[in-house]
Design a protein around this motif. Sequence first.
Motif, mmCIF file in Angstrom:
data_model
loop_
_atom_site.group_PDB
_atom_site.id
_atom_site.type_symbol
_atom_site.label_atom_id
_atom_site.label_comp_id
_atom_site.label_asym_id
_atom_site.label_seq_id
_atom_site.Cartn_x
_atom_site.Cartn_y
_atom_site.Cartn_z
ATOM 1 N N GLY A 131 0.831 -1.209 0.000
ATOM 2 C CA GLY A 131 0.000 0.000 0.000
ATOM 3 C C GLY A 131 0.863 1.255 0.000
ATOM 4 N N ILE A 132 1.886 1.242 0.844
ATOM 5 C CA ILE A 132 2.800 2.390 0.914
ATOM 6 C C ILE A 132 3.524 2.556 -0.414
ATOM 7 C CG2 ILE A 132 4.856 3.336 2.044
ATOM 8 C CD1 ILE A 132 4.039 1.774 4.559
ATOM 9 N N ALA A 133 3.987 1.442 -0.984
ATOM 10 C CA ALA A 133 4.717 1.490 -2.259
ATOM 11 C C ALA A 133 3.841 2.129 -3.337
ATOM 12 C CB ALA A 133 5.140 0.083 -2.679
ATOM 13 N N TRP A 134 2.578 1.802 -3.324
ATOM 14 C CA TRP A 134 1.663 2.340 -4.327
ATOM 15 C C TRP A 134 1.442 3.843 -4.124
ATOM 16 C CZ3 TRP A 134 0.778 1.160 -8.945
ATOM 17 C CH2 TRP A 134 -0.348 1.628 -9.633
ATOM 18 N N LEU A 135 1.416 4.268 -2.868
ATOM 19 C CA LEU A 135 1.319 5.705 -2.580
ATOM 20 C C LEU A 135 2.573 6.419 -3.080
ATOM 21 C CD1 LEU A 135 0.057 5.858 1.125
ATOM 22 C CD2 LEU A 135 -1.201 6.544 -0.920
ATOM 23 N N VAL A 136 3.716 5.803 -2.824
ATOM 24 C CA VAL A 136 4.989 6.457 -3.112
ATOM 25 C C VAL A 136 5.261 6.529 -4.611
ATOM 26 C CG1 VAL A 136 7.493 6.188 -2.894
ATOM 27 C CG2 VAL A 136 6.039 6.003 -0.877
ATOM 28 N N VAL A 137 4.851 5.508 -5.355
ATOM 29 C CA VAL A 137 5.158 5.523 -6.785
ATOM 30 C C VAL A 137 4.503 6.733 -7.455
ATOM 31 C CG1 VAL A 137 3.271 4.054 -7.638
ATOM 32 C CG2 VAL A 137 5.433 4.134 -8.862
ATOM 33 N N VAL A 138 3.289 7.045 -7.037
ATOM 34 C CA VAL A 138 2.586 8.180 -7.635
ATOM 35 C C VAL A 138 3.348 9.475 -7.357
ATOM 36 C CG1 VAL A 138 0.477 9.531 -7.548
ATOM 37 C CG2 VAL A 138 0.354 7.033 -7.545
ATOM 38 N N ALA A 139 3.732 9.647 -6.094
ATOM 39 C CA ALA A 139 4.466 10.854 -5.740
ATOM 40 C C ALA A 139 5.815 10.920 -6.451
ATOM 41 C CB ALA A 139 4.668 10.902 -4.227
ATOM 42 N N ALA A 140 6.495 9.776 -6.504
ATOM 43 C CA ALA A 140 7.810 9.743 -7.146
ATOM 44 C C ALA A 140 7.695 10.098 -8.624
ATOM 45 C CB ALA A 140 8.441 8.360 -6.970
ATOM 46 N N GLU A 141 6.664 9.573 -9.260
ATOM 47 C CA GLU A 141 6.507 9.812 -10.697
ATOM 48 C C GLU A 141 6.126 11.254 -11.026
ATOM 49 O OE1 GLU A 141 5.128 5.328 -12.077
ATOM 50 O OE2 GLU A 141 3.641 6.851 -11.587
#
Lengths: 258, 252
Positions: B183-193
């Motif tokens: 769940g955290i990884a999915w949150l972070v990928v959006v922000a990172a991208e």
Amino acid sequence: MAGMVQTTVRSKLSLTGLNMTFGHGNEVVDVLENIDLEVREGEFICLLGPSGCGKSTLLNIVGGFLKPSSGEVVIDGEPVRGPDPRRIFVFQERGVFPWLTVEGNIGFGLFRLSRQEKARRIAHYVELVGLQGFERAYPHELSGGMKQRVEVARALAVNPDMLFLDEPFGALDSITRLEMRRELLRIWRAERKTILFVTHDIEESVQLADRVVVMSTRPARIRNIMEINIPHPRDISSRRYLDLRDSIFEQIGLAHKI
Amino acid sequence: MRAWAKALPWAFVALLILTWQMAISHQPAAILPTPWAVVLGIQELAVKGLLLKYVVASLFRVTWGYVLAAVLAIPFGLFLGWHRRGQVALNPLLQILRPISALAWIPLAILWFGVGDLASIFLIFLASFLPITVTAMNAVGSISSNHLNVGRNFGLSETQLVLKVLFPAVMPQLVVSLRIALGIAWLVVVAAEMIAATSGLGFLIVDARNAGNRYDLVVAGMVLIGLIGLLLDIMMRKLEHLSFLRWAHREE
């Protein structure tokens, strides 16, 4: 041989000058004080004392889980250096593995055996403790008494020569507890293990043991060792039983009137 | 569950869409898209081939960062939990690193890896690695000493003890932490991208706004993120209910 005392039953376990202190610096608690005890092979011994007196600590030392501060534990002529599969410690039902079935738990210690031998032993001990039909059940599907039986069966399955039981029936209701005592005696007679049984229940100790080791409050010392020479099955309303029970009540300093 | 209980969540979704539609239609200068415009936006992305491309790009980064983190963090955390000295030595460092959001690493990630897949993968790795490590470490600490003593009593070697007592005992907690970390990884990928990539759903949102305030595409990106996140969570929950983990839910 001349000059040597010939014993008919050899000594299984001997404790000499056992002391145990916990903590360090100014906060030292003496838990065990100068414990000496000889246990014969095949004997059923109850360690009886008030809660928190240190009898469980004593059992953990004999089981090899704790090192005494001083003194010596010798089993079969060898000093104890750690836990050993020849001597199994039975926890209250908390020692059952929740992720294994009844079969899996009972077979836990049998990893050195062939598949067939393992299956045979499991079947034998499932039957011995009366858990037929529950082989595939998980512990959460069992009652407290049944879980306790799983623990006992798991211990017996590796064919140990000693069993250490730490208030094994303490968490059970009184009816189940009576049944479990009867079963333990039946198993003990069938399998002839040397048993060390910790309890704070005077009645329980007089019902089960060959000898009751009466311990004091902390630091635990051995107050007295009572020989319970009543044959099994014991009549718990007999004069002899009541006399022995009452004399332990007196030694512990309890009135047996409520 | 009764039929109406099953229908209830959908009723709320419908209610939200209805409220959304009404709110937009009462607004004179419509900057925000209607629900239907968002559907058309998704369709437009699909036709252009961007939908598949961006979803795959985001999932690709999450998969790499997350799997790499899980593969390294589980043994590392278990090792720390098992060896008290390792835990004492490293725990303070872990506790200092943990409150630093993975997003705070974005500038460094770009500096080290440039704008692209590697920077995002690195950030996702960071975001998943620490929580999994700490959970694995604590899970070992919470194994019942009775169970370990039983293992030792039956003569298990250290390796056998790890395989037969430690692994099964920590498994339920590990699986939960893996779900949370995903769940955290999915949150972070959006922000990172949004900052460190030129593709993916996060990039889509920023790009749609910058390239002429295409809020229909912004919201389309948000809807896609939500739906995919939901699917990932459902997948991980299925894992938690595998038969060999079921005991954990019934204990106490």
